[in-house]
Motif scaffolding. Structure first.
Motif, PDB file in Angstrom:
ATOM      1  N   VAL A  37       0.830  -1.201   0.000  1.00  0.00           N
ATOM      2  CA  VAL A  37       0.000   0.000   0.000  1.00  0.00           C
ATOM      3  C   VAL A  37       0.870   1.259   0.000  1.00  0.00           C
ATOM      4  CG1 VAL A  37      -0.271  -0.023   2.527  1.00  0.00           C
ATOM      5  CG2 VAL A  37      -1.932   1.175   1.102  1.00  0.00           C
ATOM      6  N   ASP A  38       1.966   1.264   0.772  1.00  0.00           N
ATOM      7  CA  ASP A  38       2.849   2.440   0.765  1.00  0.00           C
ATOM      8  C   ASP A  38       3.675   2.513  -0.520  1.00  0.00           C
ATOM      9  OD1 ASP A  38       1.987   3.565   3.110  1.00  0.00           O
ATOM     10  OD2 ASP A  38       3.509   2.612   4.359  1.00  0.00           O
ATOM     11  N   LEU A  39       3.914   1.381  -1.146  1.00  0.00           N
ATOM     12  CA  LEU A  39       4.566   1.398  -2.451  1.00  0.00           C
ATOM     13  C   LEU A  39       3.676   2.117  -3.459  1.00  0.00           C
ATOM     14  CD1 LEU A  39       6.722   0.602  -4.528  1.00  0.00           C
ATOM     15  CD2 LEU A  39       5.615  -1.647  -4.697  1.00  0.00           C
ATOM     16  N   ALA A  40       2.384   1.843  -3.425  1.00  0.00           N
ATOM     17  CA  ALA A  40       1.448   2.544  -4.314  1.00  0.00           C
ATOM     18  C   ALA A  40       1.491   4.043  -4.045  1.00  0.00           C
ATOM     19  CB  ALA A  40       0.037   2.007  -4.131  1.00  0.00           C
ATOM     20  N   SER A  49       2.949   9.500 -13.266  1.00  0.00           N
ATOM     21  CA  SER A  49       2.466   9.352 -14.641  1.00  0.00           C
ATOM     22  C   SER A  49       2.369   7.901 -15.102  1.00  0.00           C
ATOM     23  CB  SER A  49       3.384  10.112 -15.599  1.00  0.00           C
ATOM     24  OG  SER A  49       4.696   9.561 -15.581  1.00  0.00           O
ATOM     25  N   VAL A  50       2.886   6.958 -14.331  1.00  0.00           N
ATOM     26  CA  VAL A  50       2.934   5.573 -14.817  1.00  0.00           C
ATOM     27  C   VAL A  50       1.651   4.800 -14.540  1.00  0.00           C
ATOM     28  CG1 VAL A  50       5.432   5.541 -14.527  1.00  0.00           C
ATOM     29  CG2 VAL A  50       3.973   4.586 -12.711  1.00  0.00           C
ATOM     30  N   MET A  51       0.726   5.397 -13.766  1.00  0.00           N
ATOM     31  CA  MET A  51      -0.527   4.717 -13.441  1.00  0.00           C
ATOM     32  C   MET A  51      -1.677   5.708 -13.482  1.00  0.00           C
ATOM     33  SD  MET A  51       0.550   2.270 -10.203  1.00  0.00           S
ATOM     34  CE  MET A  51      -1.188   2.077  -9.752  1.00  0.00           C
ATOM     35  N   ILE A  96       3.411  -2.312 -11.057  1.00  0.00           N
ATOM     36  CA  ILE A  96       4.397  -1.363 -10.535  1.00  0.00           C
ATOM     37  C   ILE A  96       5.810  -1.809 -10.883  1.00  0.00           C
ATOM     38  CG2 ILE A  96       5.355  -0.361  -8.421  1.00  0.00           C
ATOM     39  CD1 ILE A  96       2.529  -0.483  -7.221  1.00  0.00           C
ATOM     40  N   ARG A  97       6.074  -3.116 -10.783  1.00  0.00           N
ATOM     41  CA  ARG A  97       7.406  -3.618 -11.123  1.00  0.00           C
ATOM     42  C   ARG A  97       7.742  -3.328 -12.585  1.00  0.00           C
ATOM     43  NH1 ARG A  97       8.479  -9.971 -10.798  1.00  0.00           N
ATOM     44  NH2 ARG A  97       7.041  -9.836 -12.562  1.00  0.00           N
ATOM     45  N   GLU A  98       6.737  -3.378 -13.448  1.00  0.00           N
ATOM     46  CA  GLU A  98       6.964  -3.132 -14.867  1.00  0.00           C
ATOM     47  C   GLU A  98       7.145  -1.644 -15.164  1.00  0.00           C
ATOM     48  OE1 GLU A  98       4.269  -3.203 -18.956  1.00  0.00           O
ATOM     49  OE2 GLU A  98       3.820  -4.654 -17.362  1.00  0.00           O
ATOM     50  N   ARG A  99       6.363  -0.804 -14.495  1.00  0.00           N
ATOM     51  CA  ARG A  99       6.337   0.618 -14.859  1.00  0.00           C
ATOM     52  C   ARG A  99       7.204   1.507 -13.959  1.00  0.00           C
ATOM     53  NH1 ARG A  99      -0.085   1.577 -16.391  1.00  0.00           N
ATOM     54  NH2 ARG A  99      -0.223  -0.117 -17.927  1.00  0.00           N
ATOM     55  N   PHE A 104       9.944  -0.165  -7.110  1.00  0.00           N
ATOM     56  CA  PHE A 104       9.545  -1.510  -6.704  1.00  0.00           C
ATOM     57  C   PHE A 104      10.693  -2.213  -5.977  1.00  0.00           C
ATOM     58  CE2 PHE A 104       9.379  -6.058  -7.255  1.00  0.00           C
ATOM     59  CZ  PHE A 104       8.061  -6.382  -6.976  1.00  0.00           C
ATOM     60  N   HIS A 105      11.861  -2.229  -6.586  1.00  0.00           N
ATOM     61  CA  HIS A 105      12.981  -2.965  -5.991  1.00  0.00           C
ATOM     62  C   HIS A 105      13.504  -2.272  -4.726  1.00  0.00           C
ATOM     63  CE1 HIS A 105      13.131  -5.957  -9.111  1.00  0.00           C
ATOM     64  NE2 HIS A 105      13.169  -5.032 -10.041  1.00  0.00           N
TER      65      HIS A 105
END
Length: 390
Positions: A37-40, A49-51, A96-99, A104-105
């Motif tokens: 949730v905090d990653l979001a 801009s990625v989501m 998220i890992r893709e965009r 993410f990491h």
């Protein structure tokens, strides 16, 4: 999605109350825990801009999983379906890992407290960007914070201050006055002193990392020059401030130190010997357990075991234990106790409020609930027993 602050607390407390190691599942066999949730929120703050970002009824960005899923064409969350939550969370993590792979990491690495604690340099007090719901979506859930001190009783916890706020009260007030402004203040009057748990997957960025994400271009709702001035003021009084905030949190912990045993989950880890006693008692039948004696290192476990037996196998209680259990339940139902202020009197008031609603007054469930309350009063010999309304 948000298991660490919600589901994990239920699980830990239930394991503790039923005499299991509340933490072993989180680290044994190479396990770890993480939620996103905090990653979001971090993606919204640093890579918006990625989501696509849905909004709530007030027009503010919402981080509810079902809304994020709908806005980003992810598998739909089905109400009250745990597997659905898992599937949608995995889909969001993959997106998220893709965009935003760097974020993410970064966050995935911070699921391990040994990667989090070195970020807090209490010698230089280098500021960090902290992403949390504490700061509100208007600030992109992000604030610059200064680490002030390690928590006085929890080595995995660091006390920090939001540098966007005026530190003058923290510098001038006594510890008891600071405590009032932290734990008992009205909304808007609270001092932005908070704790960050290294073992709860916090999102933390160093100034260098934040620059890599272009933080200068983002509107995070604070004046950088003023934040820097606030940092310098706190640095100049570092030792005094550290002493005061540790006293603030030590005093708050003392308020719970003599609490009911069921509230002492975070009073310490299970000793090796007590863990072996847990394994032993869970192999026993209820009858064997009623005759067994355990010399626990932690005296709270004696009371927990008694309540565990009383709740699950009341027929195994002897006469003295039955009286003891009835007295405990009677106290809980009449005074509420330290765990819950609600009593049967509060319950009766709620029933009366429901009966005042003409659409609900004749619902048979209300009669059943009143009958349940009367049964509890009678069973535990409580005064002022009431009868269900006709």
């Amino acid at each position: 999605y948000n298991t660490i602050r919600f589901d994990d607390e239920f699980t830990r407390n239930l394991l503790y109350r039923t005499l299991h190691d509340p933490y072993e599942r989180e680290w044994s066999n190479g396990n770890s825990r993480w939620d996103i949730v905090d990653l979001a929120r971090a993606v919204y703050a640093f890579k918006p801009s990625v989501m696509s970002w849905p909004t709530d009824d007030e027009g503010k960005v919402s981080f509810r999983l079902e809304k994020l899923a709908e806005a980003n064409n992810l598998p739909k969350v089905r109400a009250h379906d745990a597997l659905s939550d898992v599937e949608t969370t995995i889909a969001l993590a993959r997106l998220i890992r893709e965009r935003a792979p760097e974020l993410f990491h970064l966050h995935f690495s911070l699921r391990l407290k040994n990667n989090v604690l070195p970020l807090f340099n209490l010698h230089t007090q280098a500021p960090l960007f902290h992403v949390s719901s504490l700061y509100g979506v208007d600030r992109a859930c992000t604030a610059p914070v200064i680490p002030l001190a390690v928590h006085p009783t929890q080595s995995n916890v660091v006390i920090v201050f939001d540098l966007s706020a005026d530190p003058t009260p923290l510098l001038n007030l006594r510890p008891d006055e600071i405590a009032d402004r932290v734990f008992r203040a009205e909304k808007g009057q609270r001092l932005p002193l908070t704790t960050i748990y290294a073992n709860r997957s916090p999102v933390l960025l160093t100034p260098e990392q934040s620059k890599a994400f272009g933080v200068e271009r983002l509107g995070l709702g604070f004046d950088r020059n003023q934040a820097n001035a606030n940092w310098k003021a706190l640095r100049a009084a570092a030792q005094d401030v550290a002493r005061k905030v540790q006293e603030v949190y030590a005093t708050n912990d003392m308020a719970f130190s003599n609490s009911d045993p069921e509230l002492c989950l975070y009073g310490g880890f299970v000793s090796k010997d007590d863990k072996q006693r847990f394994y032993q008692l869970h192999k026993m039948s209820p009858e064997e357990l009623s005759k067994a004696e355990f010399d626990f290192d932690n005296p709270n476990y004696n009371e927990l075991l008694f309540r565990h037996r009383a709740r699950n196998w009341p027929e195994t209680l002897n006469e003295e234990e039955q009286l003891r259990w009835s007295a405990y339940v009677s106290d809980r139902l009449t005074t509420g106790g330290p765990m819950d202020g609600r009593t049967l009197d509060h319950f009766d008031k709620l029933i009366q409020d429901v009966r005042a609603n003409p659409n609900l007054a004749s619902d048979p469930m209300i009669d059943d609930l009143e009958a349940w309350a009367q049964e509890r009063r009678s069973q535990f010999v409580l005064p002022n027993a009431r009868h269900p309304s006709p």
